[in-house]
Scaffold this motif. Structure first.
Motif, PDB file in Angstrom:
ATOM      1  N   SER A 134       0.820  -1.212   0.000  1.00  0.00           N
ATOM      2  CA  SER A 134       0.000   0.000   0.000  1.00  0.00           C
ATOM      3  C   SER A 134       0.854   1.263   0.000  1.00  0.00           C
ATOM      4  O   SER A 134       0.391   2.318  -0.436  1.00  0.00           O
ATOM      5  N   HIS A 135       2.107   1.183   0.465  1.00  0.00           N
ATOM      6  CA  HIS A 135       2.996   2.340   0.365  1.00  0.00           C
ATOM      7  C   HIS A 135       3.154   2.750  -1.099  1.00  0.00           C
ATOM      8  O   HIS A 135       3.114   3.941  -1.429  1.00  0.00           O
ATOM      9  N   GLY A 181      -1.321  -2.226  10.882  1.00  0.00           N
ATOM     10  CA  GLY A 181      -1.812  -1.034  10.211  1.00  0.00           C
ATOM     11  C   GLY A 181      -0.765  -0.524   9.236  1.00  0.00           C
ATOM     12  O   GLY A 181       0.318  -1.106   9.083  1.00  0.00           O
ATOM     13  N   LEU A 182      -1.059   0.576   8.565  1.00  0.00           N
ATOM     14  CA  LEU A 182      -0.108   1.152   7.608  1.00  0.00           C
ATOM     15  C   LEU A 182       0.876   2.043   8.345  1.00  0.00           C
ATOM     16  O   LEU A 182       0.482   3.028   8.970  1.00  0.00           O
ATOM     17  N   VAL A 193      10.532   2.511  -1.658  1.00  0.00           N
ATOM     18  CA  VAL A 193       9.915   3.010  -0.432  1.00  0.00           C
ATOM     19  C   VAL A 193      10.756   2.607   0.768  1.00  0.00           C
ATOM     20  O   VAL A 193      11.290   1.495   0.833  1.00  0.00           O
ATOM     21  N   ARG A 194      10.859   3.517   1.730  1.00  0.00           N
ATOM     22  CA  ARG A 194      11.556   3.220   2.980  1.00  0.00           C
ATOM     23  C   ARG A 194      10.752   3.757   4.149  1.00  0.00           C
ATOM     24  O   ARG A 194      10.085   4.789   4.043  1.00  0.00           O
ATOM     25  N   THR A 195      10.831   3.058   5.262  1.00  0.00           N
ATOM     26  CA  THR A 195      10.186   3.494   6.490  1.00  0.00           C
ATOM     27  C   THR A 195      11.241   3.707   7.557  1.00  0.00           C
ATOM     28  O   THR A 195      12.298   3.050   7.535  1.00  0.00           O
ATOM     29  N   ASN A 220      -1.839  -6.451   1.091  1.00  0.00           N
ATOM     30  CA  ASN A 220      -1.222  -5.154   0.794  1.00  0.00           C
ATOM     31  C   ASN A 220      -0.643  -4.482   2.033  1.00  0.00           C
ATOM     32  O   ASN A 220      -0.021  -3.427   1.929  1.00  0.00           O
ATOM     33  N   LEU A 221      -0.824  -5.085   3.220  1.00  0.00           N
ATOM     34  CA  LEU A 221      -0.263  -4.518   4.449  1.00  0.00           C
ATOM     35  C   LEU A 221       0.826  -5.406   5.065  1.00  0.00           C
ATOM     36  O   LEU A 221       1.350  -5.078   6.133  1.00  0.00           O
TER      37      LEU A 221
END
Length: 306
Positions: A134-135, A181-182, A193-195, A220-221
């Motif tokens: 989802s990101h 959760g997201l 993408v990075r968190t 997707n999560l």
């Protein structure tokens, strides 16, 4: 596994590996299609003087890697036409669809396209950091956050075209992470993408080694990653996505999928029903609908009327 066992395992872990779903006869048309594209690419690069050899003696697993090594290039993925009956047949493959029915129910669509992954040896750009799909859906371009797909359920189906091992950069998953959760994340300059979260501190990562013919299903999560390919061969895979059509949903999930579907159509993708009480389109019907949509989009982009 029974449908109930499939759904229970998927809902518990956020992913499921189905073994021996696809035969060599199922995968060979895709591998042959891609081998033809690689040959065309090699001839083009040779004509342009960028490589001295066509590397025709190399097998499918190694030829593209050899070309990229000779050019000192590290592509993030395969860029090219992905509209072909070889892919269509996989979207609707009974083994793949049977598991989707257990997970999503009796009404299921494929998004209308796929990604081809070519994990080149020692290419850092293809070592995807920990992320939730989802990101990528919510931020299709760097700094452009447009979606809220965390409110919907989109199943990623990941299919290796060669055996995927820890050595050549198989998928790693974080079991149960779909219940977090997201989490906040953003695309970098390399489009990955990075968190800021230390994902591996929140659980125990699981390497998902797979033989060609196995199929991985992810929510997707669900957090997942793939690391560097430390072999001399390319790790080829394809991935595509499924969801319940918006017309069969209600509330926020319906709104999200309607908006997401609008974005997909703007990109020239026509959702492909794979499970439905209504008749399913043939390859020719779906191809015609896709080409009509793309011609429509091209007219709009050129300033014409809808």
């Amino acid at each position: 596994m029974s449908d109930a066992a499939i759904r229970a395992a998927y809902e518990r872990d956020g992913y499921l590996v189905a073994r021996n779903v696809l035969s060599a006869a199922d995968l060979d048309p895709v591998r042959e299609l891609l081998a033809g594209h690689v040959d065309e690419y090699a001839c083009q690069m040779h004509t342009e003087g960028k490589i001295d050899s066509l590397f025709e003696e190399q097998p499918f697993t190694r030829r593209f890697a050899a070309i990229c090594t000779a050019m000192n290039s590290s592509p993030r993925g395969w860029i090219g036409n992905t509209l072909d009956k070889a892919y269509f047949d996989l979207y609707r493959h009974p083994g793949i669809v049977r598991v989707l029915g257990a997970i999503l129910g009796p009404e299921v669509c494929e998004l209308g396209g796929l990604n081809v992954r070519t994990k080149i040896p020692e290419a850092e750009i293809t070592a995807f950091p920990w992320h939730q799909d989802s990101h990528y859906y919510n931020e299709p371009a760097k700094g452009k956050r447009v979606g809220h797909t965390e409110a919907a359920h989109i199943v990623t189906v990941w299919v290796p075209l060669v055996d995927a091992t820890v050595a050549n950069g198989c998928i790693w998953v974080m079991p149960g992470s779909h219940r977090w959760g997201l989490l906040d994340a953003a695309r970098g300059e390399d489009m990955n993408v990075r968190t800021d979260e230390e994902i591996e501190q929140r659980g125990t990562p699981q390497a998902v080694e797979m033989a060609a013919g196995d199929v991985l299903y992810l929510t997707n999560l669900t957090f997942h990653t793939s690391k560097m390919n430390r072999t001399s061969d390319a790790r080829w895979s394809i991935d595509f996505r499924y969801h319940v059509p918006a017309t069969a949903l209600a509330g926020p999930a319906r709104d999200v999928m309607e908006e997401f579907g609008t974005r997909q159509r703007a990109g020239g993708r026509v959702p492909l029903p794979v499970l439905s009480a209504s008749p399913l389109p043939s390859w020719d019907e779906w191809l015609d609908a896709t080409m009509q949509l793309r011609a429509h989009n091209a007219r709009i982009a050129a300033g014409g009327k809808a």
